[in-house]
Write a protein that holds these residues in place. Structure first.
Motif, PDB file in Angstrom:
ATOM      1  N   LEU A  23      88.954 -12.252  29.559  1.00  0.00           N
ATOM      2  CA  LEU A  23      89.425 -12.553  30.918  1.00  0.00           C
ATOM      3  C   LEU A  23      88.288 -12.447  31.934  1.00  0.00           C
ATOM      4  CD1 LEU A  23      92.933 -10.844  31.194  1.00  0.00           C
ATOM      5  CD2 LEU A  23      92.412 -13.282  31.455  1.00  0.00           C
ATOM      6  N   ALA A  24      87.365 -11.510  31.702  1.00  0.00           N
ATOM      7  CA  ALA A  24      86.224 -11.366  32.604  1.00  0.00           C
ATOM      8  C   ALA A  24      85.357 -12.623  32.566  1.00  0.00           C
ATOM      9  CB  ALA A  24      85.406 -10.137  32.211  1.00  0.00           C
ATOM     10  N   GLN A  25      85.114 -13.146  31.367  1.00  0.00           N
ATOM     11  CA  GLN A  25      84.341 -14.384  31.262  1.00  0.00           C
ATOM     12  C   GLN A  25      85.095 -15.545  31.905  1.00  0.00           C
ATOM     13  OE1 GLN A  25      80.963 -15.297  29.695  1.00  0.00           O
ATOM     14  NE2 GLN A  25      81.709 -16.612  31.340  1.00  0.00           N
ATOM     15  N   PHE A  26      86.416 -15.552  31.755  1.00  0.00           N
ATOM     16  CA  PHE A  26      87.238 -16.613  32.352  1.00  0.00           C
ATOM     17  C   PHE A  26      87.089 -16.641  33.873  1.00  0.00           C
ATOM     18  CE2 PHE A  26      91.144 -17.374  34.757  1.00  0.00           C
ATOM     19  CZ  PHE A  26      91.386 -18.699  34.456  1.00  0.00           C
ATOM     20  N   ILE A  27      87.243 -15.491  34.521  1.00  0.00           N
ATOM     21  CA  ILE A  27      87.259 -15.487  35.983  1.00  0.00           C
ATOM     22  C   ILE A  27      85.886 -15.783  36.554  1.00  0.00           C
ATOM     23  CG2 ILE A  27      86.827 -13.023  36.399  1.00  0.00           C
ATOM     24  CD1 ILE A  27      89.413 -15.329  38.158  1.00  0.00           C
ATOM     25  N   CYS A  28      84.827 -15.345  35.860  1.00  0.00           N
ATOM     26  CA  CYS A  28      83.481 -15.645  36.349  1.00  0.00           C
ATOM     27  C   CYS A  28      83.167 -17.138  36.220  1.00  0.00           C
ATOM     28  CB  CYS A  28      82.449 -14.821  35.585  1.00  0.00           C
ATOM     29  SG  CYS A  28      82.541 -13.046  35.937  1.00  0.00           S
ATOM     30  N   SER A  29      83.592 -17.750  35.135  1.00  0.00           N
ATOM     31  CA  SER A  29      83.399 -19.196  34.962  1.00  0.00           C
ATOM     32  C   SER A  29      84.270 -19.974  35.941  1.00  0.00           C
ATOM     33  CB  SER A  29      83.724 -19.608  33.526  1.00  0.00           C
ATOM     34  OG  SER A  29      82.876 -18.947  32.604  1.00  0.00           O
ATOM     35  N   THR A  90      82.790  -4.744  42.420  1.00  0.00           N
ATOM     36  CA  THR A  90      81.962  -5.506  43.359  1.00  0.00           C
ATOM     37  C   THR A  90      82.476  -6.932  43.487  1.00  0.00           C
ATOM     38  OG1 THR A  90      80.037  -4.186  42.694  1.00  0.00           O
ATOM     39  CG2 THR A  90      79.602  -6.233  43.882  1.00  0.00           C
ATOM     40  N   TYR A  91      82.834  -7.517  42.363  1.00  0.00           N
ATOM     41  CA  TYR A  91      83.376  -8.879  42.356  1.00  0.00           C
ATOM     42  C   TYR A  91      84.670  -8.951  43.163  1.00  0.00           C
ATOM     43  CZ  TYR A  91      84.699 -13.443  40.425  1.00  0.00           C
ATOM     44  OH  TYR A  91      85.026 -14.758  40.272  1.00  0.00           O
ATOM     45  N   ALA A 174      92.886 -19.135  46.630  1.00  0.00           N
ATOM     46  CA  ALA A 174      92.187 -19.178  45.345  1.00  0.00           C
ATOM     47  C   ALA A 174      91.335 -17.922  45.152  1.00  0.00           C
ATOM     48  CB  ALA A 174      91.313 -20.425  45.262  1.00  0.00           C
ATOM     49  N   PHE A 175      90.801 -17.388  46.244  1.00  0.00           N
ATOM     50  CA  PHE A 175      90.014 -16.155  46.143  1.00  0.00           C
ATOM     51  C   PHE A 175      90.925 -14.936  45.978  1.00  0.00           C
ATOM     52  CE2 PHE A 175      86.935 -18.997  48.169  1.00  0.00           C
ATOM     53  CZ  PHE A 175      85.835 -18.755  47.366  1.00  0.00           C
ATOM     54  N   VAL A 176      92.109 -14.985  46.564  1.00  0.00           N
ATOM     55  CA  VAL A 176      93.086 -13.921  46.329  1.00  0.00           C
ATOM     56  C   VAL A 176      93.480 -13.903  44.853  1.00  0.00           C
ATOM     57  CG1 VAL A 176      95.372 -13.038  46.911  1.00  0.00           C
ATOM     58  CG2 VAL A 176      93.928 -14.035  48.701  1.00  0.00           C
ATOM     59  N   PHE A 177      93.649 -15.092  44.269  1.00  0.00           N
ATOM     60  CA  PHE A 177      93.948 -15.213  42.846  1.00  0.00           C
ATOM     61  C   PHE A 177      92.865 -14.529  42.011  1.00  0.00           C
ATOM     62  CE2 PHE A 177      92.956 -17.700  38.972  1.00  0.00           C
ATOM     63  CZ  PHE A 177      94.099 -17.438  38.232  1.00  0.00           C
ATOM     64  N   VAL A 181      93.285 -11.281  39.386  1.00  0.00           N
ATOM     65  CA  VAL A 181      92.844 -11.280  37.989  1.00  0.00           C
ATOM     66  C   VAL A 181      91.901 -10.101  37.738  1.00  0.00           C
ATOM     67  CG1 VAL A 181      91.571 -12.550  36.216  1.00  0.00           C
ATOM     68  CG2 VAL A 181      93.151 -13.764  37.720  1.00  0.00           C
ATOM     69  N   ILE A 182      91.027  -9.821  38.694  1.00  0.00           N
ATOM     70  CA  ILE A 182      90.121  -8.676  38.568  1.00  0.00           C
ATOM     71  C   ILE A 182      90.921  -7.376  38.449  1.00  0.00           C
ATOM     72  CG2 ILE A 182      88.447  -7.263  39.829  1.00  0.00           C
ATOM     73  CD1 ILE A 182      87.208  -9.718  38.579  1.00  0.00           C
ATOM     74  N   ALA A 183      91.984  -7.241  39.245  1.00  0.00           N
ATOM     75  CA  ALA A 183      92.828  -6.043  39.179  1.00  0.00           C
ATOM     76  C   ALA A 183      93.452  -5.914  37.790  1.00  0.00           C
ATOM     77  CB  ALA A 183      93.918  -6.113  40.242  1.00  0.00           C
ATOM     78  N   LEU A 184      93.904  -7.027  37.212  1.00  0.00           N
ATOM     79  CA  LEU A 184      94.474  -7.006  35.866  1.00  0.00           C
ATOM     80  C   LEU A 184      93.433  -6.573  34.838  1.00  0.00           C
ATOM     81  CD1 LEU A 184      96.689  -7.635  33.784  1.00  0.00           C
ATOM     82  CD2 LEU A 184      95.932 -10.031  33.842  1.00  0.00           C
TER      83      LEU A 184
END
Length: 461
Positions: A23-29, A90-91, A174-177, A181-184
């Motif tokens: 999921l971390a790779q997903f959100i960064c991409s 940080t993200y 989109a940034f709230v989204f 995801v980061i919280a998850l």
């Protein structure tokens, strides 16, 4: 290694850590591509230009590339999980700041700087932990296949998801989204246990980190300056090259003095790894270059909105998902070199179809066949390229090679947006679109040549 059975498959407790890592790779991409469909909305809302949004996207990718090597090195000193969690925090702060941005400057601070720094801290642990926990070629291919599938989907589906959110709510949502995801991921990360203890006595080459980051930044800034001032472009490129030469000279001097540099020169003595990193760079250059070029052309030249643009990118997402999820099966049947060569051939064919179909057919769906092939090709080769590079080094060098590998990949993403974007923004016309795509195809051929030069019997594990 403890924690794996004879098949190399981690038990359930270890296997579950794959979810937050993927999921971390997903959100960064996702963050690197979803803004492509918000170009008109952001530029209008923040009273800026298409080039201003392009600069924000490129700076985000560039910060990742410039700081990925230091980020990988810090994992040895402070631990992989600690760096992962700090990067996530940080993200998340950057995402929330971007959502509230009153102007382009704050957007660049939140999205380009803070999210970029966060990504540079959290991505190296993703690849280090995966390499350490999955010890044979099949299980590692399965794990990297999942991670690269979600990473590729994040990049390819970013326009669709971002378009949906922008059309229904706003680009700020989109940034709230992203923050959600980061919280998850933070919640799921409780399952992660660092397989190696941190070593607080490890030194950190601050001077080397500054030089490497400055050199990479100057190079990409030079490319961005191409459409405004050729003399400035030349000066920045030469200065960037000189700074990187200075960096490598400082590395050699530190090694000769018995000190630990930011990056060991031994990282570049492995021919297989070097060629693998070239293929990684070109793969992400193609993905981000095509994404920006097609998205900008559809919105600015043809007048499509965010949702319409995002829907067209579904073809690339489906192709990438299908081939990435087949990574484990493909790794059992074919050599890594064969998969990488095949991926480049299919992706280049897709770019050719994109050029031909779009010039001959006015419908936006003329993009679908080419995007589908590009997605299929990238999905086939992303996993074996990562596997080849990460598996070329022992455990004690995983921090260095992970940071270097991710830096090379993210530099490719930066260059893709910068090169294609510079050509396109210089003249937003059909001919400029064709020139950008032809340039990407030529670069793709260079990646194919690097794949051909890989050893025929590349073994991983």
């Amino acid at each position: 290694m403890a924690g794996t059975d004879t098949s190399g498959r981690p038990p359930g407790a270890v296997g579950r850590v794959l979810a937050p890592l993927a999921l971390a790779q997903f959100i960064c991409s996702f963050a690197g591509s979803n803004m492509n469909v918000m170009i008109n909305d952001i530029s209008t809302d923040l009273d800026t230009t298409v080039q201003g949004v392009q600069i924000a996207i490129t700076i985000f990718l560039l910060v990742m590339a410039a700081l990925m090597i230091p980020g990988g090195k810090l994992t040895d000193r402070y631990g992989r999980k600690r760096c992962f969690l700090l990067g996530l925090a940080t993200y998340g702060i950057g995402a929330l700041l971007s959502a509230a941005a009153p102007g382009l400057g704050v957007l660049i601070l939140g999205n380009s700087i803070l999210e970029g720094i966060g990504t540079a801290l959290l991505i190296p642990p993703v690849y280090i932990l995966t390499t350490l926990l999955y010890t044979d070629v099949t299980s590692r291919a399965r794990a990297f296949g999942t991670i690269m599938a979600l990473g590729g989907i994040g990049a390819a589906a970013g326009p669709l998801i971002g378009g949906l959110i922008t059309s229904v709510l706003s680009w700020r949502a989109a940034f709230v989204f992203q923050a959600l995801v980061i919280a998850l991921i933070l919640i799921l990360s409780r399952r992660i246990e660092d397989p190696l203890p941190p070593d607080p006595t490890r030194s950190f080459d601050t001077g080397g980190a500054i030089l490497s980051a400055a050199g990479l930044i100057l190079l990409v800034m030079g490319i961005l300056a191409a459409d405004n001032n050729l003399w400035l472009m030349t000066g920045l490129l030469l200065l960037g090259a000189l700074v990187l030469v200075w960096f490598f000279r400082s590395v050699r001097a530190k090694e000769a003095a018995g000190k630990e540099p930011l990056l060991s020169t031994s990282m570049f003595r492995n021919r297989t790894s070097n060629l693998g990193m070239v293929t990684q760079n070109v793969q992400w250059l193609l993905l981000m270059g095509v994404s920006f070029t097609v998205a900008a052309y559809l919105q600015v030249v043809r007048g499509y909105d965010a949702i319409g643009t995002g829907v067209i990118f579904t073809a690339a997402t489906l192709g990438l998902l299908a081939s990435s999820l087949a990574a484990e099966r493909l790794a059992k049947r074919h050599a890594q070199r064969t998969l990488i060569m095949t991926g480049f051939a299919v992706a280049i064919a897709g770019i050719g179809i994109l050029i031909g179909m779009v010039s001959g057919f006015p419908s936006a769906w003329a993009f679908a066949p080419g995007l589908l092939l590009i997605g299929l090709g990238l999905g086939v080769m992303l996993t074996p390229s990562v596997n080849v590079v990460q598996s070329s080094f022992p455990e004690e060098q995983q921090g260095e090679i992970s940071g270097l590998s991710r830096s090379v990949s993210n530099l490719g993403s930066s260059l893709g947006t910068a090169v294609a974007g510079t050509i396109l923004v210089a003249g937003l016309t059909t001919s400029a679109y064709g020139a950008a795509m032809i340039t990407l195809a030529v670069i793709g051929l260079a990646g194919f040549v690097a794949a051909v030069l890989l050893p025929r019997t590349t073994t991983v594990g």
